[in-house]
Motif scaffolding. Structure first.
Motif, PDB file in Angstrom:
ATOM      1  N   LEU A 321       0.813  -1.211   0.000  1.00 45.56           N
ATOM      2  CA  LEU A 321       0.000   0.000   0.000  1.00 45.56           C
ATOM      3  C   LEU A 321       0.847   1.262   0.000  1.00 45.56           C
ATOM      4  CD1 LEU A 321      -2.899  -0.856   2.488  1.00 45.56           C
ATOM      5  CD2 LEU A 321      -2.882  -1.041   0.003  1.00 45.56           C
ATOM      6  N   PHE A 322       1.989   1.221   0.685  1.00 42.51           N
ATOM      7  CA  PHE A 322       2.843   2.392   0.790  1.00 42.51           C
ATOM      8  C   PHE A 322       3.976   2.401  -0.234  1.00 42.51           C
ATOM      9  CE2 PHE A 322       0.660   2.481   4.848  1.00 42.51           C
ATOM     10  CZ  PHE A 322       0.433   3.836   5.044  1.00 42.51           C
ATOM     11  N   SER A 323       3.926   1.466  -1.167  1.00 41.22           N
ATOM     12  CA  SER A 323       4.898   1.467  -2.259  1.00 41.22           C
ATOM     13  C   SER A 323       4.449   2.469  -3.316  1.00 41.22           C
ATOM     14  CB  SER A 323       4.989   0.071  -2.890  1.00 41.22           C
ATOM     15  OG  SER A 323       3.783  -0.251  -3.579  1.00 41.22           O
ATOM     16  N   ALA A 338      -0.814   9.510   0.870  1.00 40.43           N
ATOM     17  CA  ALA A 338      -0.030  10.169   1.914  1.00 40.43           C
ATOM     18  C   ALA A 338       1.352  10.568   1.426  1.00 40.43           C
ATOM     19  CB  ALA A 338       0.094   9.235   3.123  1.00 40.43           C
ATOM     20  N   LEU A 339       1.891   9.837   0.460  1.00 43.12           N
ATOM     21  CA  LEU A 339       3.236  10.116  -0.046  1.00 43.12           C
ATOM     22  C   LEU A 339       3.225  10.993  -1.296  1.00 43.12           C
ATOM     23  CD1 LEU A 339       4.821   6.584   0.498  1.00 43.12           C
ATOM     24  CD2 LEU A 339       5.102   8.628   1.896  1.00 43.12           C
ATOM     25  N   PHE A 340       2.151  11.744  -1.508  1.00 39.34           N
ATOM     26  CA  PHE A 340       2.013  12.587  -2.699  1.00 39.34           C
ATOM     27  C   PHE A 340       3.242  13.468  -2.909  1.00 39.34           C
ATOM     28  CE2 PHE A 340       0.792  16.127  -5.275  1.00 39.34           C
ATOM     29  CZ  PHE A 340      -0.264  15.718  -6.080  1.00 39.34           C
ATOM     30  N   ASP A 341       3.623  14.230  -1.886  1.00 40.91           N
ATOM     31  CA  ASP A 341       4.732  15.169  -2.030  1.00 40.91           C
ATOM     32  C   ASP A 341       6.056  14.456  -2.272  1.00 40.91           C
ATOM     33  OD1 ASP A 341       3.063  17.316  -1.763  1.00 40.91           O
ATOM     34  OD2 ASP A 341       3.603  17.753   0.313  1.00 40.91           O
ATOM     35  N   ASP A 346      10.258  12.778  -6.129  1.00 41.54           N
ATOM     36  CA  ASP A 346      11.041  11.676  -6.711  1.00 41.54           C
ATOM     37  C   ASP A 346      10.671  11.388  -8.170  1.00 41.54           C
ATOM     38  OD1 ASP A 346      12.179  11.401  -4.240  1.00 41.54           O
ATOM     39  OD2 ASP A 346      10.939   9.697  -3.633  1.00 41.54           O
ATOM     40  N   ASN A 347       9.693  12.134  -8.697  1.00 42.13           N
ATOM     41  CA  ASN A 347       9.194  11.913 -10.065  1.00 42.13           C
ATOM     42  C   ASN A 347       8.593  10.522 -10.247  1.00 42.13           C
ATOM     43  OD1 ASN A 347       9.934  14.487 -11.158  1.00 42.13           O
ATOM     44  ND2 ASN A 347      12.067  13.793 -11.241  1.00 42.13           N
ATOM     45  N   THR A 348       7.957  10.019  -9.197  1.00 42.50           N
ATOM     46  CA  THR A 348       7.306   8.714  -9.287  1.00 42.50           C
ATOM     47  C   THR A 348       5.779   8.841  -9.227  1.00 42.50           C
ATOM     48  OG1 THR A 348       7.538   8.433  -6.888  1.00 42.50           O
ATOM     49  CG2 THR A 348       9.250   7.463  -8.275  1.00 42.50           C
ATOM     50  N   LEU A 349       5.276  10.090  -9.139  1.00 42.50           N
ATOM     51  CA  LEU A 349       3.838  10.333  -9.052  1.00 42.50           C
ATOM     52  C   LEU A 349       3.201  10.218 -10.437  1.00 42.50           C
ATOM     53  CD1 LEU A 349       1.800  11.324  -6.780  1.00 42.50           C
ATOM     54  CD2 LEU A 349       2.033  13.574  -7.838  1.00 42.50           C
ATOM     55  N   ASP A 350       2.012   9.617 -10.490  1.00 42.48           N
ATOM     56  CA  ASP A 350       1.252   9.535 -11.735  1.00 42.48           C
ATOM     57  C   ASP A 350       0.658  10.917 -12.013  1.00 42.48           C
ATOM     58  OD1 ASP A 350      -0.664   9.191 -13.734  1.00 42.48           O
ATOM     59  OD2 ASP A 350      -1.247   7.190 -13.040  1.00 42.48           O
ATOM     60  N   ALA A 351       1.308  11.692 -12.857  1.00 41.96           N
ATOM     61  CA  ALA A 351       0.907  13.079 -13.103  1.00 41.96           C
ATOM     62  C   ALA A 351      -0.481  13.186 -13.724  1.00 41.96           C
ATOM     63  CB  ALA A 351       1.942  13.767 -13.993  1.00 41.96           C
TER      64      ALA A 351
END
Length: 390
Positions: A321-323, A338-341, A346-351
């Motif tokens: 879940l937190f990966s 929760a790890l949005f920021d 880290d450029n791992t967010l689904d933009a």
């Protein structure tokens, strides 16, 4: 529990993320070495492991979870924050059977299952709880301390220091409305008192048992002169809705919305926004507004049952879940991870998914403390039934 939608410009997405992820309180971007607290890493049993390192690392945790071969989850509707894809993703990644129980249950049902099934194989391994219920569960010693690999990336204000509960995903209280049945959809709590909404305004559950309904009452309090210390105005507001005939006691679900029983539903933004997508093929024009007069956001908490029958699988579920994969799946369900920021950095967010988050006109940035939630929960428990009785 329930689901989502919206269109947002990049700035709105940033505001939403900032409001929900408490970026001012965000912690360092390095991965947590949560196993460093263990003096003999790799020597503990799964039921006592406070990190993957306690079992010898992720490979050892995965092996132990696969040996157990099963994970028992409770009250996770597949249309709630993308849990259907999350569960399927976990099964596909690790080949572990996932038993799903009581998808339409409440946070209180989860706690009841832990306490009543202690020592049984049918007890839930993990729970997904509203903040008021998670805080109480930690106080009652029901949740096992466990720190996922990304624990240090979660803001300090969003977790118990031991890892017994950790915020995972969240959203704003919103007003969903079937625009084909309601000529003019309400956009604020004040609107809900209008006579044209007689018998049409529902909550997703009972606030003494449901985290989303509790959030609805909290938001109503903020819209009517209350505060994070004073939820009584929210209870009084629903009492007024009941008195003028606008409050509908039917607990809103996708089924009640489709049947036309609950054409106006107060619920989390990711749930209501998701309904927009879900109902569109069925000819339902579900519109969503986040009320400016009652802006309130909250996260749900993940926790491992201290007495989990499959303790390794429970801990592996938390890691998933937190990966990055798990957090982006929540984002794909219109929830704010929760790890949005940290993921954005880290450029791992689904933009693309982030750009679809609902627009927030009045960001909510000061969250209630555990003490405030405990106090107002007591008030709701004591006064809710009296307010809507009769």
């Amino acid at each position: 529990m329930i689901t989502h939608r919206s269109r947002a410009a990049a700035l709105a997405a940033v505001l939403t993320a900032a409001a929900l992820s408490l970026s001012a309180c965000g912690s360092a971007g390095s991965t947590a070495k949560s196993g460093d607290t263990a003096s003999k890493a790799g020597t503990k049993e799964a039921k006592d492991a406070a990190s993957a390192a306690d079992l010898g690392g992720m490979d050892a945790l995965i092996a132990a979870a696969k040996k157990e071969g099963k994970l028992h989850v409770i009250t996770l509707p597949r249309d709630w924050a993308n849990y259907g894809k999350i569960i399927d993703g976990f099964k596909a990644k690790y080949g572990i059977e996932v038993e799903e129980e009581n998808p339409d249950g409440s946070s209180q049902d989860e706690i009841n299952a832990i306490t009543s099934r202690k020592g049984q194989d049918r007890a839930p391994d993990v729970v997904d709880l509203g903040s008021a219920f998670a805080i109480q569960a930690v106080k009652d010693g029901l949740l096992a301390p466990y720190k996922v690999a990304s624990f240090d990336k979660v803001a300090e204000t969003m977790k118990d220091p031991s890892g017994a509960r950790v915020n995972d995903y969240g959203g704003y209280i919103s007003i969903g409305c079937d625009a084909k049945k309601i000529p003019t959809c309400p956009k604020t709590f004040a609107d809900l008192l209008k006579p044209e909404y007689k018998g049409k305004v529902a909550l997703n559950g009972n606030p003494t048992k449901s985290g989303s309904a509790f959030g609805g009452v909290y938001a109503a309090a903020l819209a009517n002169g209350g505060s994070l210390d004073n939820i009584q105005p929210g209870i009084d507001f629903f009492g007024k809705l009941k008195a003028n005939g606008n409050f509908n006691p039917v607990e809103s679900t996708p089924a009640t919305i489709e049947k036309g029983e609950t054409p106006i539903s107060i619920d989390w933004s990711y749930l209501n926004a998701g309904y927009t997508d879900q109902f569109k093929p069925k000819g339902i024009d579900w519109q969503v507004s986040i009320p400016v007069d009652g802006s309130y956001a909250q996260y749900y908490n993940q926790g491992v049952n201290k007495f989990a029958p499959h303790p390794a699988a429970a801990r592996l579920w938390q890691e998933y879940l937190f990966s990055v994969e798990g957090q982006n799946l929540f984002l794909g369900g219109y929830a704010n991870p929760a790890l949005f920021d940290a993921m954005k950095k880290d450029n791992t967010l689904d933009a693309a998914a982030a750009a679809k988050l609902p627009v927030i006109e009045k960001p909510f940035t000061v969250f209630p403390t555990p003490e405030q939630i405990t106090a107002v929960k007591k008030v709701v428990t004591e006064n809710w039934t009296k307010a809507i009785a009769g």
